[in-house]
Write a protein that holds these residues in place. Structure first.
Motif, PDB file in Angstrom:
ATOM      1  N   GLN A  29      38.407  43.261  44.848  1.00 29.42           N
ATOM      2  CA  GLN A  29      37.986  42.517  43.676  1.00 29.42           C
ATOM      3  C   GLN A  29      37.581  41.092  44.041  1.00 29.42           C
ATOM      4  O   GLN A  29      37.482  40.231  43.188  1.00 29.42           O
ATOM      5  CB  GLN A  29      39.121  42.484  42.650  1.00 29.42           C
ATOM      6  CG  GLN A  29      39.558  43.874  42.197  1.00 29.42           C
ATOM      7  CD  GLN A  29      40.744  43.814  41.246  1.00 29.42           C
ATOM      8  OE1 GLN A  29      41.388  42.777  41.117  1.00 29.42           O
ATOM      9  NE2 GLN A  29      41.003  44.910  40.568  1.00 29.42           N
ATOM     10  N   GLN A  31      35.714  37.713  44.876  1.00 26.63           N
ATOM     11  CA  GLN A  31      34.518  37.086  44.353  1.00 26.63           C
ATOM     12  C   GLN A  31      34.103  35.958  45.288  1.00 26.63           C
ATOM     13  O   GLN A  31      34.947  35.303  45.880  1.00 26.63           O
ATOM     14  CB  GLN A  31      34.766  36.531  42.952  1.00 26.63           C
ATOM     15  CG  GLN A  31      35.189  37.578  41.942  1.00 26.63           C
ATOM     16  CD  GLN A  31      35.439  36.963  40.583  1.00 26.63           C
ATOM     17  OE1 GLN A  31      35.133  35.808  40.346  1.00 26.63           O
ATOM     18  NE2 GLN A  31      35.999  37.762  39.688  1.00 26.63           N
ATOM     19  N   ASP A  32      32.804  35.756  45.406  1.00 25.14           N
ATOM     20  CA  ASP A  32      32.318  34.674  46.241  1.00 25.14           C
ATOM     21  C   ASP A  32      32.630  33.335  45.568  1.00 25.14           C
ATOM     22  O   ASP A  32      32.191  33.075  44.443  1.00 25.14           O
ATOM     23  CB  ASP A  32      30.810  34.815  46.461  1.00 25.14           C
ATOM     24  CG  ASP A  32      30.463  36.002  47.334  1.00 25.14           C
ATOM     25  OD1 ASP A  32      31.346  36.435  48.089  1.00 25.14           O
ATOM     26  OD2 ASP A  32      29.330  36.501  47.242  1.00 25.14           O
TER      27      ASP A  32
END
Length: 405
Positions: A29, A31-32
């Motif tokens: 899950q 995220q950048d």
């Protein structure tokens, strides 16, 4: 000068097996998130002291931040978080506020390495009102009291935290009578006042005082001058030296009229970090810092490393690099950080000060780590060190305090 660097990836993850499992589970899950941190320093002019045997590293503090960057990157690679650190170092007298104003969006997470006036000038910039600033150098009590700022947290210890730690050790050893030698100038006066306040707090009696004068040259005359300076002291257990610049204290030891331990600025000292700290996995941190910097880790390096790790931990837990989200999290009851000192560190919600254990050390070993056993507190034993909530005159953190901690 301005230096820019990015952290190398390192194998292995700091922390427990449980944390590793949690990170791996969350990787799907991920995220950048880009996390930009600026280390803003105003260089200190070299102090005029009797001895130059212990030079101050030019990269003091900076190397600690770089190690924290590398540690954050190790975790960040699993989470899709990219960390970057820019170092901006101004010459003595440089305009820190003007430089901070030029940072723009890149200046929303800032480590400040500068004196009291510059700390306030940077924190008061309108463009940084929603930023999060970590003071990694200034120990002034006023920054945690009347002149506190809601956007300014402190990973540098308050001076009273260190003097309280020293007095706890004295009380535990029943060394309850001290003779004080105070150097000239405002910094030494502030240090002596902190000693006096801590002595009163823990029941240590300062039985005699003496003023050290800069007129003498103790390098040549210590064996003659120091006995005369200390000959009139009343019965005492220790000689307490207030020498903020590490100027003359080294010449006091082993030269006093009566043979007594010399403490405070030499001998037995309370430091937020020192090379002799080895327990609780600290030896690993020491060795990694030595490999990076080619020297031992000092208190300012430790404060900068902690600030970077606080940011990294908050970004990991919140999934955001937003300064206000980071601030809310690190001031919440959920935040704590392992910092190789035997107890996790956290922040005081009434003034933004990092609460941490304080090692009391001599040149070759740890003598004790405050708070010592028996020094209890209604909320947290670490709050027996420094300005406690009922004593604080800071009002900027009341909103966070109402949220509960």
């Amino acid at each position: 000068m301005a230096l820019t660097g990015s952290a190398p990836m390192r194998g292995g993850i700091l922390g427990s097996v449980a944390m590793v499992a949690g990170l791996l589970a969350g990787a799907a899950q991920a995220q950048d998130v880009k996390v930009q941190v600026t280390y803003l320093r105003v260089e200190e002019p070299p102090a005029v002291v009797l001895s130059n045997l212990d030079p101050i590293p030019e990269d003091r503090g900076i190397k600690g931040a770089q190690l924290g960057l590398a540690d954050n990157a190790t975790t960040g690679q699993f989470m899709g978080h990219a960390y970057a650190l820019d170092v901006v170092s101004l010459p003595p007298g440089g305009d820190a506020a003007a430089e901070a104003a030029r940072l723009g969006e890149a200046g929303q997470l800032v480590l400040t390495d500068m004196g009291l006036g510059d700390q306030l000038s940077v924190a008061d910039l309108p463009g940084l009102a929603q930023a999060l600033i970590f003071n990694v150098s200034a120990e002034d009590g006023v920054l945690r009291n009347d002149q506190c700022r809601a956007n300014l947290l402190h990973t540098a210890s308050e001076l009273r935290m260190r003097t309280d730690a020293l007095m706890q050790v004295l009380l535990a050893k029943r060394w309850t009578k001290a003779a004080l030698i105070e150097g000239e100038g405002p910094e030494n006066a502030a240090l002596a006042e902190a000693y006096r306040a801590s002595a009163t707090k823990f029941g240590i009696k300062i039985v005699s005082t003496a003023a050290w004068s800069e007129a003498g040259d103790l390098r040549r005359n210590a064996a003659q001058e120091v006995p005369l300076l200390t000959q009139g002291f009343k019965d005492h257990h220790v000689v307490l030296v207030a020498d903020a610049a590490d100027d003359f204290a080294r010449y006091i030891e082993h030269n006093t009229w009566v043979p007594r331990p010399v403490i405070g600025s030499t001998g037995l000292r309370a430091l937020t970090w020192d090379r002799v700290v080895e327990q609780w996995g600290a030896a690993q941190l020491q060795s990694r810092f030595l490999a990076l910097a080619g020297r031992d880790m000092g208190p300012r390096d430790f404060a900068a490393w902690v600030a970077m790790r606080v940011i990294g931990e908050a970004v990991t837990r919140t999934g955001s690099a937003d300064p206000q989200m980071i601030r809310d999290y690190v001031l919440s009851p959920e935040f704590e950080l392992a910092a190789f000192l035997g107890r996790p560190v956290s922040f005081r919600t009434w003034n933004g000060q990092l609460r941490q254990p304080i090692p009391v050390v001599n040149a070759r070993a740890v003598v004790g780590v405050a708070p010592l056993d028996g020094f209890e507190h209604a909320r947290n034993p670490l709050d027996s060190l420094g300005t406690d909530a009922p004593e604080s005159t800071c009002t900027e953190f009341e909103t966070a305090l109402k949220k509960g901690n």
